[in-house]
Design a protein around this motif. Structure first.
Motif, PDB file in Angstrom:
ATOM      1  N   LEU A  34      39.659  30.385  34.637  1.00  0.00           N
ATOM      2  CA  LEU A  34      40.599  31.034  35.547  1.00  0.00           C
ATOM      3  C   LEU A  34      39.950  32.310  36.084  1.00  0.00           C
ATOM      4  CD1 LEU A  34      43.519  31.128  36.728  1.00  0.00           C
ATOM      5  CD2 LEU A  34      44.130  32.534  34.745  1.00  0.00           C
ATOM      6  N   THR A  35      40.073  32.523  37.376  1.00  0.00           N
ATOM      7  CA  THR A  35      39.554  33.735  38.006  1.00  0.00           C
ATOM      8  C   THR A  35      40.722  34.582  38.490  1.00  0.00           C
ATOM      9  OG1 THR A  35      37.523  32.632  38.719  1.00  0.00           O
ATOM     10  CG2 THR A  35      38.132  34.653  39.863  1.00  0.00           C
ATOM     11  N   ILE A  36      40.776  35.831  38.020  1.00  0.00           N
ATOM     12  CA  ILE A  36      41.890  36.728  38.330  1.00  0.00           C
ATOM     13  C   ILE A  36      41.386  37.881  39.194  1.00  0.00           C
ATOM     14  CG2 ILE A  36      43.658  38.255  37.376  1.00  0.00           C
ATOM     15  CD1 ILE A  36      43.595  36.580  34.822  1.00  0.00           C
ATOM     16  N   GLU A  37      41.845  37.940  40.438  1.00  0.00           N
ATOM     17  CA  GLU A  37      41.541  39.064  41.323  1.00  0.00           C
ATOM     18  C   GLU A  37      42.786  39.942  41.394  1.00  0.00           C
ATOM     19  OE1 GLU A  37      39.569  38.146  45.073  1.00  0.00           O
ATOM     20  OE2 GLU A  37      39.261  36.103  44.344  1.00  0.00           O
ATOM     21  N   ALA A  38      42.856  40.894  40.483  1.00  0.00           N
ATOM     22  CA  ALA A  38      44.049  41.743  40.365  1.00  0.00           C
ATOM     23  C   ALA A  38      43.667  43.190  40.623  1.00  0.00           C
ATOM     24  CB  ALA A  38      44.688  41.577  38.987  1.00  0.00           C
ATOM     25  N   GLY A 241      14.938  43.956  39.170  1.00  0.00           N
ATOM     26  CA  GLY A 241      13.511  44.008  39.419  1.00  0.00           C
ATOM     27  C   GLY A 241      12.749  43.121  38.456  1.00  0.00           C
ATOM     28  N   LEU A 242      11.427  43.249  38.489  1.00  0.00           N
ATOM     29  CA  LEU A 242      10.560  42.409  37.682  1.00  0.00           C
ATOM     30  C   LEU A 242      10.819  42.581  36.199  1.00  0.00           C
ATOM     31  CD1 LEU A 242       8.166  40.454  37.493  1.00  0.00           C
ATOM     32  CD2 LEU A 242       6.642  42.437  37.604  1.00  0.00           C
ATOM     33  N   PHE A 243      11.119  43.788  35.772  1.00  0.00           N
ATOM     34  CA  PHE A 243      11.278  44.065  34.348  1.00  0.00           C
ATOM     35  C   PHE A 243      12.730  44.271  33.958  1.00  0.00           C
ATOM     36  CE2 PHE A 243       7.025  45.544  35.586  1.00  0.00           C
ATOM     37  CZ  PHE A 243       6.252  44.758  34.749  1.00  0.00           C
ATOM     38  N   GLU A 244      13.642  43.779  34.792  1.00  0.00           N
ATOM     39  CA  GLU A 244      15.059  43.879  34.471  1.00  0.00           C
ATOM     40  C   GLU A 244      15.401  42.951  33.309  1.00  0.00           C
ATOM     41  OE1 GLU A 244      17.387  45.887  35.708  1.00  0.00           O
ATOM     42  OE2 GLU A 244      15.926  46.874  37.002  1.00  0.00           O
ATOM     43  N   THR A 245      16.446  43.309  32.564  1.00  0.00           N
ATOM     44  CA  THR A 245      16.886  42.472  31.461  1.00  0.00           C
ATOM     45  C   THR A 245      17.524  41.188  31.988  1.00  0.00           C
ATOM     46  OG1 THR A 245      19.003  43.635  31.410  1.00  0.00           O
ATOM     47  CG2 THR A 245      17.283  44.426  29.931  1.00  0.00           C
ATOM     48  N   THR A 246      17.583  40.163  31.151  1.00  0.00           N
ATOM     49  CA  THR A 246      18.170  38.888  31.536  1.00  0.00           C
ATOM     50  C   THR A 246      19.658  39.060  31.820  1.00  0.00           C
ATOM     51  OG1 THR A 246      16.587  37.747  30.130  1.00  0.00           O
ATOM     52  CG2 THR A 246      18.533  36.512  30.818  1.00  0.00           C
ATOM     53  N   PRO A 247      20.155  38.523  32.953  1.00  0.00           N
ATOM     54  CA  PRO A 247      21.582  38.640  33.253  1.00  0.00           C
ATOM     55  C   PRO A 247      22.435  38.056  32.135  1.00  0.00           C
ATOM     56  CG  PRO A 247      20.373  37.844  35.165  1.00  0.00           C
ATOM     57  CD  PRO A 247      19.415  37.836  34.017  1.00  0.00           C
ATOM     58  N   VAL A 248      23.555  38.707  31.869  1.00  0.00           N
ATOM     59  CA  VAL A 248      24.471  38.248  30.834  1.00  0.00           C
ATOM     60  C   VAL A 248      25.787  37.852  31.490  1.00  0.00           C
ATOM     61  CG1 VAL A 248      23.440  39.702  29.056  1.00  0.00           C
ATOM     62  CG2 VAL A 248      25.310  40.615  30.441  1.00  0.00           C
ATOM     63  N   ALA A 249      26.595  37.121  30.734  1.00  0.00           N
ATOM     64  CA  ALA A 249      27.913  36.740  31.236  1.00  0.00           C
ATOM     65  C   ALA A 249      28.728  37.999  31.503  1.00  0.00           C
ATOM     66  CB  ALA A 249      28.607  35.856  30.225  1.00  0.00           C
ATOM     67  N   LEU A 250      29.262  38.099  32.707  1.00  0.00           N
ATOM     68  CA  LEU A 250      30.019  39.282  33.103  1.00  0.00           C
ATOM     69  C   LEU A 250      31.484  39.086  32.752  1.00  0.00           C
ATOM     70  CD1 LEU A 250      29.997  42.035  34.505  1.00  0.00           C
ATOM     71  CD2 LEU A 250      30.330  40.843  36.683  1.00  0.00           C
ATOM     72  N   LYS A 251      31.936  39.783  31.734  1.00  0.00           N
ATOM     73  CA  LYS A 251      33.320  39.676  31.290  1.00  0.00           C
ATOM     74  C   LYS A 251      34.117  40.872  31.782  1.00  0.00           C
ATOM     75  CE  LYS A 251      32.471  36.979  27.073  1.00  0.00           C
ATOM     76  NZ  LYS A 251      32.695  36.918  25.597  1.00  0.00           N
ATOM     77  N   GLY A 252      35.286  40.583  32.319  1.00  0.00           N
ATOM     78  CA  GLY A 252      36.191  41.636  32.720  1.00  0.00           C
ATOM     79  C   GLY A 252      37.090  42.035  31.568  1.00  0.00           C
ATOM     80  N   ASN A 253      38.257  42.553  31.898  1.00  0.00           N
ATOM     81  CA  ASN A 253      39.181  43.022  30.857  1.00  0.00           C
ATOM     82  C   ASN A 253      40.361  42.082  30.644  1.00  0.00           C
ATOM     83  OD1 ASN A 253      40.388  43.518  33.315  1.00  0.00           O
ATOM     84  ND2 ASN A 253      41.116  45.576  32.782  1.00  0.00           N
ATOM     85  N   CYS A 254      40.291  40.864  31.233  1.00  0.00           N
ATOM     86  CA  CYS A 254      41.385  39.909  31.106  1.00  0.00           C
ATOM     87  C   CYS A 254      41.169  39.034  29.869  1.00  0.00           C
ATOM     88  CB  CYS A 254      41.493  39.051  32.361  1.00  0.00           C
ATOM     89  SG  CYS A 254      41.845  40.009  33.860  1.00  0.00           S
ATOM     90  N   TYR A 263      38.178  32.947  28.040  1.00  0.00           N
ATOM     91  CA  TYR A 263      38.519  34.167  28.767  1.00  0.00           C
ATOM     92  C   TYR A 263      38.500  33.911  30.272  1.00  0.00           C
ATOM     93  CZ  TYR A 263      33.448  34.486  29.396  1.00  0.00           C
ATOM     94  OH  TYR A 263      32.138  34.227  29.702  1.00  0.00           O
ATOM     95  N   ALA A 264      39.143  34.808  31.015  1.00  0.00           N
ATOM     96  CA  ALA A 264      39.193  34.677  32.474  1.00  0.00           C
ATOM     97  C   ALA A 264      38.109  35.527  33.114  1.00  0.00           C
ATOM     98  CB  ALA A 264      40.562  35.112  32.993  1.00  0.00           C
ATOM     99  N   ASN A 265      37.618  35.076  34.254  1.00  0.00           N
ATOM    100  CA  ASN A 265      36.741  35.906  35.068  1.00  0.00           C
ATOM    101  C   ASN A 265      37.593  36.880  35.884  1.00  0.00           C
ATOM    102  OD1 ASN A 265      34.333  34.601  34.272  1.00  0.00           O
ATOM    103  ND2 ASN A 265      34.658  32.990  35.789  1.00  0.00           N
ATOM    104  N   GLY A 266      36.973  37.993  36.285  1.00  0.00           N
ATOM    105  CA  GLY A 266      37.694  38.950  37.108  1.00  0.00           C
ATOM    106  C   GLY A 266      38.104  40.176  36.328  1.00  0.00           C
ATOM    107  N   TYR A 267      38.840  41.067  37.002  1.00  0.00           N
ATOM    108  CA  TYR A 267      39.197  42.364  36.415  1.00  0.00           C
ATOM    109  C   TYR A 267      40.559  42.806  36.936  1.00  0.00           C
ATOM    110  CZ  TYR A 267      37.930  46.707  34.032  1.00  0.00           C
ATOM    111  OH  TYR A 267      37.868  47.752  33.143  1.00  0.00           O
ATOM    112  N   PHE A 268      41.341  43.424  36.047  1.00  0.00           N
ATOM    113  CA  PHE A 268      42.611  44.045  36.428  1.00  0.00           C
ATOM    114  C   PHE A 268      42.360  45.533  36.576  1.00  0.00           C
ATOM    115  CE2 PHE A 268      46.751  45.931  34.725  1.00  0.00           C
ATOM    116  CZ  PHE A 268      47.391  45.863  35.954  1.00  0.00           C
ATOM    117  N   ARG A 269      42.427  46.023  37.818  1.00  0.00           N
ATOM    118  CA  ARG A 269      42.187  47.438  38.074  1.00  0.00           C
ATOM    119  C   ARG A 269      43.377  48.037  38.813  1.00  0.00           C
ATOM    120  NH1 ARG A 269      37.934  47.516  43.217  1.00  0.00           N
ATOM    121  NH2 ARG A 269      39.549  47.534  44.852  1.00  0.00           N
TER     122      ARG A 269
END
Length: 281
Positions: A34-38, A241-254, A263-269
């Motif tokens: 579920l993606t929450i755009e709140a 960049g070249l030496f950036e860390t590996t992307p991680v799963a982006l978790k919001g606060n939902c 868990y849901a994607n997105g953020y309640f702001r």
């Protein structure tokens, strides 16, 4: 020499034909979420009572199905002090709306979304934004002293931590540009934030602002948690960049109270925002 040419041409035909073979690549998939755009944004100078929350589902990268809207959910936001609940009406297109929201700066609110037998929740405070003192243009603050930039000038409040988000978008642009910052080293001082066009990744050329161009500006006061979220999001969108860390799963606060792993994607702001524009001279 002629005999060699006759031999090589059939060989090239075979090679070129073989290049047309379809190659199946296994692409790692993730569960549909579920993606929450709140984003409840209270524009200064308005009542802030009209708000919209969008619900959808995540899709695989190569999925061409554009309809991911979620209907049939229950959506409400509660004032954590007074207990007043505001129900967001399902518009049957993935949007849930209300004209009864009562924004209070500094107040904590809780979002509750019920969908497919599971309950998602998030809590956030409505963060204020300081007034803009002046908007002007210059050539001296950006990376190039020959290119125009827009400057947003404001006073940072004293004795408190403040986090800011800027959204810049030209009228004809499909996508906006976001920048974020805080007052860690400038607390209580006047801040001058500049924005100029960056290099195009495809051409490495800068299409600078010219007189007559207009830039739409949105200036938000945001929480520290949301600032951290946006920092990761912007970094991943820009590719690092070249030496950036590996992307991680982006978790919001939902949070999913029923099934925490789902868990849901997105953020309640909840933010206060100033919306304005500037036309270069």
């Amino acid at each position: 020499m002629k005999n060699f040419s006759k031999c090589i041409l059939p060989l090239l035909a075979v090679i070129l034909a073989s290049c047309e073979d379809v190659i199946d690549v296994d692409v790692q998939t993730a569960p549909t979420r579920l993606t929450i755009e709140a984003s409840l944004d209270w524009e200064k100078g308005t009542a802030g009572n009209e708000q919209t929350i969008k619900l959808g589902t995540s899709t695989p990268y190569f999925d061409t199905n554009g309809n991911t809207a979620v209907s049939g959910a229950s959506v409400r936001v509660t004032n954590d002090t007074s207990g007043r609940e505001v129900v967001f009406a399902d518009q049957n297109d993935g949007t849930y709306t209300t004209s009864d929201f009562a924004p209070v700066v500094g107040q904590s609110y809780t979002l509750e979304v019920r969908y497919n037998g599971e309950t998602y929740t998030a809590t956030e405070q409505l963060t204020p934004v300081t007034d803009i003192k002046e908007i002007n243009q210059s050539l001296e603050d950006g990376f190039s002293d020959e290119e125009l930039e827009v400057n947003i000038i404001f006073d940072d409040p004293e004795d408190e931590e403040n986090y800011y988000l800027f959204k810049f978008q030209e009228p004809d642009d499909l996508l906006p540009e976001f920048e974020y910052g805080d007052d860690e080293f400038v607390n209580g001082n006047e801040i001058e934030w500049y924005f100029e066009k960056e290099e195009d990744d495809g051409t490495d050329e800068i299409e600078a602002f010219v007189p007559g161009d207009t830039i739409n500006i949105e200036f938000y006061g945001i929480s520290e948690a949301y600032s951290n979220y946006m920092a990761i999001l912007i970094d991943q969108l820009e590719g690092g960049g070249l030496f950036e860390t590996t992307p991680v799963a982006l978790k919001g606060n939902c949070i999913n109270l029923t099934n925490p792993e789902n868990y849901a994607n997105g953020y309640f702001r909840l933010t206060q925002v100033i919306k304005t524009s500037y036309t270069f001279e």
